[in-house]
Enzyme design. Structure first.
Site, PDB file in Angstrom:
ATOM      1  N   GLY A  71     -39.166 -29.354 119.882  1.00 31.18           N
ATOM      2  CA  GLY A  71     -37.818 -30.166 119.378  1.00 31.18           C
ATOM      3  C   GLY A  71     -37.236 -29.387 120.876  1.00 31.18           C
ATOM      4  N   ARG A  79     -58.080 -36.744 116.499  1.00 28.49           N
ATOM      5  CA  ARG A  79     -57.331 -38.296 116.449  1.00 28.49           C
ATOM      6  C   ARG A  79     -58.393 -39.545 115.086  1.00 28.49           C
ATOM      7  NH1 ARG A  79     -60.235 -39.448 121.750  1.00 28.49           N
ATOM      8  NH2 ARG A  79     -58.480 -39.588 122.593  1.00 28.49           N
ATOM      9  N   GLY A 113     -42.598 -23.646 120.044  1.00 27.78           N
ATOM     10  CA  GLY A 113     -41.768 -23.435 118.539  1.00 27.78           C
ATOM     11  C   GLY A 113     -42.849 -22.951 118.334  1.00 27.78           C
ATOM     12  N   ASP A 114     -43.442 -22.672 117.010  1.00 29.47           N
ATOM     13  CA  ASP A 114     -44.412 -22.574 115.991  1.00 29.47           C
ATOM     14  C   ASP A 114     -45.711 -23.618 116.781  1.00 29.47           C
ATOM     15  OD1 ASP A 114     -43.014 -23.843 114.501  1.00 29.47           O
ATOM     16  OD2 ASP A 114     -42.971 -23.412 112.802  1.00 29.47           O
ATOM     17  N   GLY A 115     -45.213 -25.125 116.364  1.00 24.24           N
ATOM     18  CA  GLY A 115     -46.600 -25.846 116.070  1.00 24.24           C
ATOM     19  C   GLY A 115     -47.123 -25.747 117.760  1.00 24.24           C
ATOM     20  N   THR A 175     -36.668 -21.881 120.146  1.00 20.10           N
ATOM     21  CA  THR A 175     -36.267 -22.857 118.776  1.00 20.10           C
ATOM     22  C   THR A 175     -34.541 -21.912 119.078  1.00 20.10           C
ATOM     23  OG1 THR A 175     -36.238 -22.604 116.889  1.00 20.10           O
ATOM     24  CG2 THR A 175     -37.705 -20.450 117.980  1.00 20.10           C
ATOM     25  N   ASP A 223     -33.134 -21.521 116.330  1.00 20.39           N
ATOM     26  CA  ASP A 223     -33.341 -21.434 114.859  1.00 20.39           C
ATOM     27  C   ASP A 223     -33.045 -20.318 114.835  1.00 20.39           C
ATOM     28  OD1 ASP A 223     -32.834 -23.867 113.903  1.00 20.39           O
ATOM     29  OD2 ASP A 223     -34.920 -24.023 112.794  1.00 20.39           O
ATOM     30  N   ASP A 260     -35.924 -18.498 114.382  1.00 21.70           N
ATOM     31  CA  ASP A 260     -36.750 -17.745 113.408  1.00 21.70           C
ATOM     32  C   ASP A 260     -38.150 -17.267 113.503  1.00 21.70           C
ATOM     33  OD1 ASP A 260     -37.549 -20.272 113.985  1.00 21.70           O
ATOM     34  OD2 ASP A 260     -37.249 -21.144 111.582  1.00 21.70           O
ATOM     35  N   ARG A 285     -33.897 -24.560 109.302  1.00 16.87           N
ATOM     36  CA  ARG A 285     -34.745 -25.256 109.112  1.00 16.87           C
ATOM     37  C   ARG A 285     -35.219 -24.543 107.535  1.00 16.87           C
ATOM     38  NH1 ARG A 285     -38.610 -29.303 107.953  1.00 16.87           N
ATOM     39  NH2 ARG A 285     -37.575 -31.035 109.081  1.00 16.87           N
ATOM     40  N   GLU A 319     -28.808 -26.217 106.803  1.00 18.10           N
ATOM     41  CA  GLU A 319     -29.520 -27.598 105.879  1.00 18.10           C
ATOM     42  C   GLU A 319     -30.705 -27.822 105.433  1.00 18.10           C
ATOM     43  OE1 GLU A 319     -31.845 -29.824 110.187  1.00 18.10           O
ATOM     44  OE2 GLU A 319     -32.628 -28.151 109.635  1.00 18.10           O
ATOM     45  N   ARG A 379     -13.936 -33.077 102.899  1.00 13.92           N
ATOM     46  CA  ARG A 379     -14.674 -33.630 104.439  1.00 13.92           C
ATOM     47  C   ARG A 379     -15.647 -32.682 104.939  1.00 13.92           C
ATOM     48  NH1 ARG A 379     -10.868 -36.470 101.742  1.00 13.92           N
ATOM     49  NH2 ARG A 379      -9.686 -37.666 103.909  1.00 13.92           N
ATOM     50  N   ARG A 394     -28.429 -28.813 119.302  1.00 12.31           N
ATOM     51  CA  ARG A 394     -29.684 -28.751 120.148  1.00 12.31           C
ATOM     52  C   ARG A 394     -29.155 -29.498 122.154  1.00 12.31           C
ATOM     53  NH1 ARG A 394     -34.527 -30.245 117.503  1.00 12.31           N
ATOM     54  NH2 ARG A 394     -34.836 -31.949 118.729  1.00 12.31           N
TER      55      ARG A 394
END
Ligand code: F6P
Length: 364
Positions: free
Chosen positions: A16, A86, A121-123, A144, A146, A148, A190, A241, A284, A293
């Site tokens: 992201g 793949r 990020g981590d991925g 990130t 976040d 984190d 997350r 979230e 609300r 982001r």
């Protein structure tokens, strides 16, 4: 050392996006050219861009001027799927997931890239690490909003995200006060509640719900009712979230399956509905979403992103493949990429949560 065999490097952004990625790209391009005389090319759409036949784009210095203040990533980024495998149909009709790491390394070589900077990020770091095992020469820049990742004290994008979220909470406060309402603000986070915690404290929330502390909603109801009885007839609740009740699970818009991570979301409305029942206040809900982001990075994020980008270039010069830049204290260091996935979460018993509790904030 000094990267004598290096002439041309690539940069890509994965996962992201985060405000500050363009500042990293700029710092890499300028430092590589000015300090080392290397050519820099940008690879579009992360590692996927190495497989789709697209040619990397030259990163001329003329393109770098307006990048510091620009959100997103001019190179594009992908945060779904795994480019290392793949799906290949087998003779018996079954489909096997085939490792194509060597093909990607071959493509890096075919493009005459002597090294690659991967910002993500981590991925992204997990993918980069695997490619390094297959012979690729890659260094990493962590990213990130976040905040984190355990091995770096802070990541760029986080400061911008909490500024955006705090401004939103400040705005909700004024309208909450006008209408004696409870305002629920759902923010990103997350696996960790850093954005919620920092925003909640900075914006004067009465309750903060984070993934690290499973909540009991009755405590939030009681807090709001106590405040109302005392004459404070509006309340602010910030929820990450990824927060979940003590006896329940995280809320998803879309559940994940296989390699696809689910899309979190919905907890804000869930909490809002319960609070409308258990208090006598109108409620609300605002879901801040990807506003966090986007947009220009704060000066602090531009500074950190620039430090990371230029440090990554020096890692290449020192041929430190498989390492990722990080900030520890005030020092820029490098750490092994494969440890980048270690999560940094909010300590439920730590000083920050205790301080918030001392201010009267409840965590459910
Ligand atoms: O990891 C950063 C993050 O902002 C998470 O907090 C959030 O769950 C996720 O990205 C959302 O990603 P997407 O762009 O796929 O909606």
């Amino acid at each position: 050392m000094g990267g004598d065999d290096i002439k041309r490097i690539g940069i890509l952004t994965g996962g992201g996006d985060a405000p500050g990625l363009n500042a990293v790209i700029r710092a890499v391009a300028l430092t590589a050219r000015n300090r080392y005389g290397w050519e820099v090319v940008g690879i579009r759409q992360g590692f996927d861009g190495l497989l789709n036949g697209a040619l990397p784009q030259p990163m001329a210095s003329i393109d770098m001027y307006d990048l510091l203040a620009r959100g997103g990533t001019i190179l594009g980024a992908v945060n779904r799927g795994n480019p290392l495998v793949r799906a290949v149909e087998q003779p018996d009709g079954t489909v096997a997931q085939v490792d194509i790491s060597d093909e990607i390394v071959g493509r890096i070589n075919a493009l005459a890239l002597d090294a690659v900077v991967a910002a993500g990020g981590d991925g992204t770091m997990a993918i980069a690490h695997q490619l390094v095992q297959h012979g690729a020469r890659i260094v990493g820049v962590p990213k990130t909003i976040d905040n984190d990742l355990d091995l770096t004290d802070v990541t760029f994008g986080f400061d911008t995200a909490i500024l955006t979220a705090t401004e939103a909470l400040d705005k909700l406060q004024t309208t909450a006060e006008s209408h004696d309402r409870v305002m629920v603000l759902e923010v990103m986070g997350r696996n960790s509640g850093w954005i919620a915690l920092k925003t909640g404290v900075a914006g004067g929330a009465d309750a903060i719900l984070i993934p690290e502390i499973p909540y009991d909603i009755r405590i939030v109801c009681e807090k709001i009712q106590t405040l109302r009885r005392a004459g404070r007839v509006y309340s602010l609740v910030v929820v990450a979230e990824g927060a979940a009740p003590i006896d329940g699970e995280q809320e998803y818009y879309i559940k994940g399956s296989g390699m696809m991570e689910g899309r979190l979301g919905g907890i804000g409305f869930h909490i809002g509905n319960i609070l409308a029942e258990c208090t006598d206040a109108e409620v609300r809900v605002t879901v801040l979403g990807h506003v966090q982001r986007g947009g220009p990075p704060t000066p602090r994020d531009r500074w950190l992103a620039t430090r990371f980008g230029s440090a990554a270039v020096h890692l290449i010069a020192e041929q430190r493949w498989g390492e990722m830049v990080a900030l520890q204290g005030t020092q820029l260091v490098s750490v092994p990429m494969e440890r980048a996935m270690q999560l940094k979460t909010v300590d439920p018993d730590g000083a920050m949560v205790q301080m918030a509790r001392d201010l009267g904030i409840v965590f459910g």
